[in-house]
Design an enzyme around this catalytic site. Structure first.
Site, short mmCIF file in Angstrom:
data_model
loop_
_atom_site.label_atom_id
_atom_site.label_comp_id
_atom_site.label_asym_id
_atom_site.label_seq_id
_atom_site.Cartn_x
_atom_site.Cartn_y
_atom_site.Cartn_z
N ASP A 79 55.28 -24.23 1.77
CA ASP A 79 56.26 -24.50 0.72
C ASP A 79 57.41 -25.30 1.33
OD1 ASP A 79 57.97 -24.24 -1.67
OD2 ASP A 79 56.60 -22.65 -2.26
N HIS A 113 56.55 -28.64 1.66
CA HIS A 113 57.00 -29.33 0.45
C HIS A 113 58.31 -30.06 0.65
CE1 HIS A 113 54.37 -26.58 -2.36
NE2 HIS A 113 53.67 -27.22 -1.44
#
Length: 457
Positions: free
Chosen positions: A270, A293
């Site tokens: 993430d 991310h």
């Protein structure tokens, strides 16, 4: 009173910058640092950075039983309280007893977790306030219990709550055993309900905090969270988890003011760094990110909430093989503002969306309905950003129709596709203050005629 006086000074600087030139909408970093350091020094009547360095010195023999060293620092060793460190026996009781001893000490404390051992821990909270400063030296490895039933509060594993003047470091490893939790995530198995999993290491309501030289791997969910903290220095961290691990943010900053994150390597499933509502005066320097991310402001405004983030600088970052590079993400229906944000000197390598503002963020299975309100995004600087995009769209501004992105500045941007192929920019509802030497750039159909005059390709 010192904090109040200096806070007023900082507010004056912010106000003065807002009525000056476009570029001064974002606070000058050097001025911010001067005020920040001045607050620390006056608050504690000494050089705070030197104080942190002093507390962080390694003791020569970290397996010694409790003693007071030549500097008058009390050394408390978890082994003397019965910790086994065999990776099989729960060491919670020993750690809790050692912490109680440390927290009640009237003299500064070194809380030592010796090397070459693996300490198995259930959920544990180290609570303050404490009588004196504490330096926690994790030389060994802390391993999370793999029994989900051991977690009465699914939000956390290790937490420091309301501890002031705290240093945590030592070069050891925090292993969340996240592999036990990840298959139960709704992001892995969409038929399951979405539920919390523990954050591996949480700092809550801590003031004057240094976290330095730690490894964190395979967190159950977030690796390291700073929530409602003030005056934080986090550096030399190594954080890693599988690229497919759900919600395993590297460093999560929430409702925290005056935090510096530096010299850190993060690869997760993430956000490498996520900065959410209530956070102000955040600096992230020399960050290596990927997989993951990217470095994100947000998400903000979920559930029609009000959110504010301001005065964030990301400088000298390298982002490799990530889903996003530098990102601002907000939900429809929210309110508030994300403002005075700088992304400077960033190198992208094979990043899917190197630059992105997404005001239509929707991170759930069911579709999000169209709503009128949005978190306002304004005064954002992108400067000296180069590298390669893994997709054709290297710059994506998907801003709100009713609350468009305002005061955007772009300078010296050069993002190309794989093998040097041309890339594209998509720009919806974005208003620029300046754009110079930008590749790729918004087309004349996507921006106003007046804004087109600002471009110098």
């Amino acid at each position: 009173m010192v904090i109040q006086r200096n806070s007023i000074l900082l507010l004056i600087i912010i106000f003065a910058s807002s009525i000056s030139t476009c570029r001064s909408n974002v606070i000058d970093d050097n001025l911010f640092k001067q005020v920040y350091d001045n607050i620390l020094e006056q608050e504690f009547a000494h050089d705070f950075q030197a104080y942190l360095s002093y507390l962080s010195k390694n003791i020569e023999s970290n397996n010694n039983i409790d003693k007071v060293d030549k500097n008058g620092i009390k050394v408390i060793n978890v082994l003397s309280f019965g910790a086994k460190g065999d990776g099989k026996t729960y060491d919670n009781i020993a750690f809790e007893q050692a912490w109680n001893e440390a927290c009640s000490s009237r003299t500064p404390v070194q809380f030592v977790v010796p090397k070459n051992k693996n300490y198995l821990l259930k959920q544990i909270t180290f609570s303050g306030p404490c009588r004196s400063s504490i330096s926690v030296k994790i030389f060994g490895s802390l391993e999370a219990s793999s029994k989900i039933s051991d977690y009465k509060d699914r939000r956390l594993w290790i937490a420091f709550d309301s501890v002031q003047n705290l240093v945590v470091g030592g070069g050891g490893t925090i292993n969340g055993n996240g592999q036990v939790w990840w298959p139960s995530s709704c992001k892995i198995n969409k038929s399951l309900p979405c539920r919390d999993a523990p954050t591996a290491l949480t700092f809550w309501n801590c003031k004057n905090l240094k976290v330095n030289n730690l490894k964190s791997k395979n967190a159950q969910q977030i690796h390291i969270k700073f929530e409602s903290c003030t005056n934080v220095v986090a550096s030399n961290l190594m954080i890693n988890a599988s690229a497919k691990s759900p919600n395993t943010d590297g460093v999560h900053v929430s409702n925290t003011q005056y935090i510096q994150i530096s010299d850190t390597i993060i690869g997760t499933g993430d956000d490498c760094i996520s900065i959410v509502s209530g956070s102000q005066n955040v600096q992230a320097t020399n960050i290596t990110c990927g997989p993951g991310h990217g470095i994100s402001i947000g998400s903000l405004g979920s559930g029609n909430s009000e959110a504010y983030v301001s005065n964030v600088t990301v400088n000298e970052a390298k982002i490799i093989g990530a889903e996003n590079g530098v990102r601002i993400k907000t939900w429809q229906g929210g309110s508030g503002q994300a403002s005075n944000i700088k992304f400077l000197n960033v190198e992208m390598q094979d990043v899917k969306y190197p630059i992105i503002i997404d005001q239509n963020y929707c991170d759930r299975v069911e579709p999000c309905i169209q709503q009128f309100s949005a978190v306002q995004v304004k005064n954002v600087v992108y400067e000296n950003i180069k590298g390669t995009s893994a997709t054709k769209v290297a710059i994506k501004f998907d801003c709100s129709t009713n609350f468009p992105c305002e005061g955007i500045i772009m300078e010296n941007i050069n993002l190309v596709g794989e093998s040097g192929k041309p890339s594209e920019a998509t720009c919806k509802n974005v208003h620029f203050n300046n754009a110079e030497h930008v590749t790729p750039h918004c087309t004349s159909l996507e921006i106003s005629e007046d804004e087109a005059l600002l471009y110098n390709y």
